[in-house]
Motif scaffolding. Structure first.
Motif, PDB file in Angstrom:
ATOM      1  N   ALA A  16     -82.228 -24.537  55.751  1.00  0.00           N
ATOM      2  CA  ALA A  16     -81.934 -25.454  56.861  1.00  0.00           C
ATOM      3  C   ALA A  16     -81.810 -26.893  56.336  1.00  0.00           C
ATOM      4  CB  ALA A  16     -83.035 -25.374  57.913  1.00  0.00           C
ATOM      5  N   ILE A  17     -82.717 -27.239  55.396  1.00  0.00           N
ATOM      6  CA  ILE A  17     -82.671 -28.593  54.821  1.00  0.00           C
ATOM      7  C   ILE A  17     -81.396 -28.771  53.990  1.00  0.00           C
ATOM      8  CG2 ILE A  17     -83.783 -30.118  53.125  1.00  0.00           C
ATOM      9  CD1 ILE A  17     -86.477 -29.087  54.136  1.00  0.00           C
ATOM     10  N   ASP A  18     -81.076 -27.754  53.133  1.00  0.00           N
ATOM     11  CA  ASP A  18     -79.867 -27.838  52.309  1.00  0.00           C
ATOM     12  C   ASP A  18     -78.613 -27.990  53.161  1.00  0.00           C
ATOM     13  OD1 ASP A  18     -80.991 -27.851  49.849  1.00  0.00           O
ATOM     14  OD2 ASP A  18     -80.829 -25.687  49.491  1.00  0.00           O
ATOM     15  N   ASP A  19     -78.571 -27.244  54.267  1.00  0.00           N
ATOM     16  CA  ASP A  19     -77.386 -27.316  55.120  1.00  0.00           C
ATOM     17  C   ASP A  19     -77.264 -28.677  55.791  1.00  0.00           C
ATOM     18  OD1 ASP A  19     -76.763 -24.774  54.479  1.00  0.00           O
ATOM     19  OD2 ASP A  19     -77.526 -23.846  56.312  1.00  0.00           O
ATOM     20  N   TRP A  20     -78.389 -29.365  55.901  1.00  0.00           N
ATOM     21  CA  TRP A  20     -78.381 -30.660  56.583  1.00  0.00           C
ATOM     22  C   TRP A  20     -78.118 -31.816  55.611  1.00  0.00           C
ATOM     23  CZ3 TRP A  20     -81.933 -34.885  56.476  1.00  0.00           C
ATOM     24  CH2 TRP A  20     -81.734 -35.838  57.482  1.00  0.00           C
ATOM     25  N   LEU A  21     -78.543 -31.657  54.339  1.00  0.00           N
ATOM     26  CA  LEU A  21     -78.403 -32.757  53.374  1.00  0.00           C
ATOM     27  C   LEU A  21     -76.936 -33.018  53.031  1.00  0.00           C
ATOM     28  CD1 LEU A  21     -81.401 -32.067  50.992  1.00  0.00           C
ATOM     29  CD2 LEU A  21     -81.118 -34.011  52.521  1.00  0.00           C
ATOM     30  N   PRO A  22     -76.613 -34.287  52.758  1.00  0.00           N
ATOM     31  CA  PRO A  22     -75.200 -34.648  52.577  1.00  0.00           C
ATOM     32  C   PRO A  22     -74.530 -34.012  51.365  1.00  0.00           C
ATOM     33  CG  PRO A  22     -76.642 -36.558  52.322  1.00  0.00           C
ATOM     34  CD  PRO A  22     -77.488 -35.449  52.824  1.00  0.00           C
ATOM     35  N   VAL A  23     -75.284 -33.708  50.299  1.00  0.00           N
ATOM     36  CA  VAL A  23     -74.627 -33.187  49.098  1.00  0.00           C
ATOM     37  C   VAL A  23     -74.376 -31.686  49.203  1.00  0.00           C
ATOM     38  CG1 VAL A  23     -74.949 -32.741  46.634  1.00  0.00           C
ATOM     39  CG2 VAL A  23     -75.348 -35.026  47.546  1.00  0.00           C
ATOM     40  N   THR A  24     -75.365 -30.949  49.730  1.00  0.00           N
ATOM     41  CA  THR A  24     -75.246 -29.494  49.758  1.00  0.00           C
ATOM     42  C   THR A  24     -74.835 -28.968  51.128  1.00  0.00           C
ATOM     43  OG1 THR A  24     -77.634 -29.537  50.118  1.00  0.00           O
ATOM     44  CG2 THR A  24     -76.880 -29.027  47.903  1.00  0.00           C
ATOM     45  N   GLY A  25     -74.577 -29.872  52.079  1.00  0.00           N
ATOM     46  CA  GLY A  25     -74.335 -29.458  53.461  1.00  0.00           C
ATOM     47  C   GLY A  25     -73.119 -28.571  53.634  1.00  0.00           C
ATOM     48  N   SER A  26     -72.071 -28.830  52.857  1.00  0.00           N
ATOM     49  CA  SER A  26     -70.852 -28.072  53.055  1.00  0.00           C
ATOM     50  C   SER A  26     -70.278 -27.746  51.688  1.00  0.00           C
ATOM     51  CB  SER A  26     -69.886 -28.920  53.863  1.00  0.00           C
ATOM     52  OG  SER A  26     -68.605 -28.369  53.798  1.00  0.00           O
ATOM     53  N   ARG A  27     -70.092 -26.450  51.408  1.00  0.00           N
ATOM     54  CA  ARG A  27     -69.639 -26.070  50.067  1.00  0.00           C
ATOM     55  C   ARG A  27     -68.262 -25.444  50.075  1.00  0.00           C
ATOM     56  NH1 ARG A  27     -73.619 -26.456  46.049  1.00  0.00           N
ATOM     57  NH2 ARG A  27     -75.734 -25.817  46.557  1.00  0.00           N
ATOM     58  N   PRO A 246     -67.065 -24.400  46.398  1.00  0.00           N
ATOM     59  CA  PRO A 246     -67.600 -23.045  46.484  1.00  0.00           C
ATOM     60  C   PRO A 246     -67.701 -22.461  45.074  1.00  0.00           C
ATOM     61  CG  PRO A 246     -65.282 -23.070  47.101  1.00  0.00           C
ATOM     62  CD  PRO A 246     -65.680 -24.495  46.854  1.00  0.00           C
ATOM     63  N   SER A 247     -68.561 -21.456  44.886  1.00  0.00           N
ATOM     64  CA  SER A 247     -68.701 -20.890  43.555  1.00  0.00           C
ATOM     65  C   SER A 247     -68.964 -19.403  43.663  1.00  0.00           C
ATOM     66  CB  SER A 247     -69.863 -21.571  42.831  1.00  0.00           C
ATOM     67  OG  SER A 247     -69.918 -21.094  41.509  1.00  0.00           O
ATOM     68  N   SER A 248     -68.283 -18.613  42.825  1.00  0.00           N
ATOM     69  CA  SER A 248     -68.567 -17.175  42.765  1.00  0.00           C
ATOM     70  C   SER A 248     -68.517 -16.776  41.295  1.00  0.00           C
ATOM     71  CB  SER A 248     -67.516 -16.401  43.557  1.00  0.00           C
ATOM     72  OG  SER A 248     -66.242 -16.610  42.970  1.00  0.00           O
ATOM     73  N   GLU A 249     -68.858 -15.521  40.987  1.00  0.00           N
ATOM     74  CA  GLU A 249     -68.868 -15.120  39.581  1.00  0.00           C
ATOM     75  C   GLU A 249     -67.472 -15.199  38.981  1.00  0.00           C
ATOM     76  OE1 GLU A 249     -70.809 -11.447  38.708  1.00  0.00           O
ATOM     77  OE2 GLU A 249     -72.739 -12.156  39.457  1.00  0.00           O
ATOM     78  N   ASP A 250     -66.458 -14.826  39.762  1.00  0.00           N
ATOM     79  CA  ASP A 250     -65.091 -14.832  39.222  1.00  0.00           C
ATOM     80  C   ASP A 250     -64.573 -16.250  39.049  1.00  0.00           C
ATOM     81  OD1 ASP A 250     -65.326 -12.113  39.578  1.00  0.00           O
ATOM     82  OD2 ASP A 250     -64.465 -12.178  41.608  1.00  0.00           O
ATOM     83  N   LYS A 254     -66.802 -24.835  38.263  1.00  0.00           N
ATOM     84  CA  LYS A 254     -66.263 -25.758  37.251  1.00  0.00           C
ATOM     85  C   LYS A 254     -64.742 -25.675  37.148  1.00  0.00           C
ATOM     86  CE  LYS A 254     -67.084 -22.722  33.272  1.00  0.00           C
ATOM     87  NZ  LYS A 254     -68.026 -22.458  32.189  1.00  0.00           N
ATOM     88  N   LYS A 255     -64.163 -24.521  37.568  1.00  0.00           N
ATOM     89  CA  LYS A 255     -62.698 -24.403  37.451  1.00  0.00           C
ATOM     90  C   LYS A 255     -61.969 -25.358  38.390  1.00  0.00           C
ATOM     91  CE  LYS A 255     -62.309 -19.835  35.401  1.00  0.00           C
ATOM     92  NZ  LYS A 255     -62.198 -18.400  35.695  1.00  0.00           N
ATOM     93  N   PRO A 256     -62.233 -25.275  39.721  1.00  0.00           N
ATOM     94  CA  PRO A 256     -61.550 -26.229  40.610  1.00  0.00           C
ATOM     95  C   PRO A 256     -61.958 -27.671  40.314  1.00  0.00           C
ATOM     96  CG  PRO A 256     -63.231 -24.999  41.826  1.00  0.00           C
ATOM     97  CD  PRO A 256     -63.081 -24.335  40.483  1.00  0.00           C
ATOM     98  N   MET A 257     -63.240 -27.852  39.955  1.00  0.00           N
ATOM     99  CA  MET A 257     -63.733 -29.202  39.667  1.00  0.00           C
ATOM    100  C   MET A 257     -62.961 -29.819  38.501  1.00  0.00           C
ATOM    101  SD  MET A 257     -65.866 -31.473  40.574  1.00  0.00           S
ATOM    102  CE  MET A 257     -66.500 -33.008  39.910  1.00  0.00           C
ATOM    103  N   TRP A 258     -62.785 -29.047  37.455  1.00  0.00           N
ATOM    104  CA  TRP A 258     -62.134 -29.567  36.244  1.00  0.00           C
ATOM    105  C   TRP A 258     -60.674 -29.898  36.524  1.00  0.00           C
ATOM    106  CZ3 TRP A 258     -63.018 -32.289  32.380  1.00  0.00           C
ATOM    107  CH2 TRP A 258     -62.222 -32.284  31.231  1.00  0.00           C
TER     108      TRP A 258
END
Length: 439
Positions: A16-27, A246-250, A254-258
């Motif tokens: 609940a806290i993560d979903d509310w915080l500005p950095v981790t709120g939306s992935r 967003p991040s998954s094993e596949d 880092k891919k979209p970020m880079w």
């Protein structure tokens, strides 16, 4: 039975806290939003002082420092993107979490957080002054005969825009603001070098040193290094930006970020190098510390450029303030046990914007102070802290390529951290007699 229930309660509360915080709120950010955020964070209004920095370094050293900084900071940024998910199943969403992983919980916080706070809060204060001054410049350019309005009032206008925008809940929700800001930085950089070409080379252009003594030349050079370090300071928000992916094993984040980072860095080169080289080429050592001031004509174009700077700085303020909001809100919710609520968010953020505004109004010469602070905080967080963490966690082979490159970056970064505050401090002392509080 009891334990698992307790654990799931703790986990649920944490979620609940993560979903509310500005950095981790939306992935669910896309790769291009990382490009806008990075470009907005990286290309500050600092780009406009690059021709001046060039004039203090000269052609050879100036070009070398600019291009070398571009390469080194791109490399350290790549390292941070790689380290974001180096522990399987865990993400270092914030710079200090990576620091804690490398240096331990206590020490990691003490190493990273003070520097990050200096950079982010410092940048917010400088942007307050820059935003206010740019608006004033628009007013003065378009209406030279109007009554003079004090910079303080313009800073208040800038702050009120930011108080409203600061209510956007998380980093992802300011993507549109970032996009507009990134576009503005490309436009006003292009105006700066385009108008320089249009104005043509000064009649008796001089590329010699503007310094009157050799001591002067050395200190000006040091100070110019600080300006360049300030120009490449997006690293303080990079993990926070990656946390919105967003991040998954596949497809790890880092891919979209880079992809976004590469695009942003091409944008950075497109803004920085033409402005620095063309601005210096056209005006030599008579260039002002803000190239838009050197270009007085045509008035409408310079007014437009200043308006674009204003819009860009609004976006930059938001990107740099987000991680600070995240720190304050995390502290309020986890340590002081406030329930996550909109009221808490509105209160803390409004107070923060108001405080940066007050400091900006009281100390309008904060820019010189930033060169001083910047040397201490910008150089480590962008140039060599990522390398130290990399060496500590990845343990590359001694005297191997990775090991050597990192040590070179660390040595150059430490030298930068030592000399740029010296140059800036001297500038502060020399111009201190003209400083006025509450100007």
């Amino acid at each position: 039975m009891g334990h698992s229930e307790e654990n799931s309660d703790v986990a649920a509360r944490q979620k609940a806290i993560d979903d509310w915080l500005p950095v981790t709120g939306s992935r669910n950010a896309k790769w291009w939003s990382s490009a806008f955020h990075n470009l907005t964070a990286m290309v500050g209004a600092g780009v406009l002082s690059l021709p001046f920095a060039m004039s203090n370094m000269g052609w050879g050293p100036g070009a070398t420092v600019l291009i070398l900084s571009w390469v080194i900071t791109l490399y350290t940024l790549w390292q941070m993107v790689e380290m974001h998910e180096m522990v399987p199943g865990k993400r270092f969403d914030r710079y200090h979490e990576l620091g804690q992983h490398a240096f331990g919980d206590k020490l990691g916080l003490w190493i990273v957080v003070p520097q990050q706070v200096v950079v982010e809060v410092g940048t917010c204060i400088v942007y307050m002054v820059t935003g206010g001054k740019s608006l004033k410049k628009v007013h003065d350019t378009l209406c030279p005969d109007c009554k003079d309005i004090k910079t303080s009032y313009w800073i208040v206008i800038f702050a009120s825009v930011n108080i409203v925008l600061a209510q956007c809940p998380n980093l992802n929700s300011i993507s549109a603001i970032s996009f507009v800001a990134a576009a503005m930085s490309l436009i006003y950089s292009t105006i700066a070098w385009g108008a320089s070409i249009n104005k043509g080379i000064e009649a008796n252009v001089d590329y010699g040193s503007r310094a009157t003594s050799s001591a002067d030349a050395v200190f000006n050079f040091f100070s110019a290094l600080g300006d360049v370090a300030f120009a490449y300071a997006g690293h303080n928000v990079v993990l926070e930006i990656q946390a919105t992916m967003p991040s998954s094993e596949d497809t790890p984040s880092k891919k979209p970020m880079w992809r976004g980072v590469i695009l942003a860095y091409i944008g950075v080169a497109f803004c920085y190098l033409p402005v620095a080289f063309i601005g210096y080429y056209m005006f030599g050592n008579s260039v002002d510390d803000n190239i838009l001031i050197t270009l007085e004509r045509p008035a409408w174009l310079i007014a437009a450029a200043n308006l674009f700077v204003f819009v860009h700085v609004v976006g930059g303020y938001q990107v740099f303030a987000m991680p600070v909001f995240d720190m304050i809100e995390t502290y309020m919710v986890t340590k002081l046990n406030f329930p996550p609520s909109t009221a808490l968010r509105v209160t803390t953020r409004t107070i923060y914007v108001a405080l940066t505004m007050l400091i900006g109004i009281c100390i309008p010469f904060f820019g010189s102070l930033l060169g001083f602070l910047g040397g201490f905080a910008f150089a480590p967080t962008s140039y060599f802290l990522p390398c130290i963490i990399w060496l500590k966690l990845k343990k590359p082979k001694k005297f191997g390529l990775s090991w050597t490159i990192n040590w070179i970056c660390i040595i150059l970064g430490v030298m930068l951290m030592i000399v740029s505050p010296i140059g800036a401090l001297r500038n502060i002392i020399l111009s201190a007699k003209n400083y006025e509080f509450f100007s």
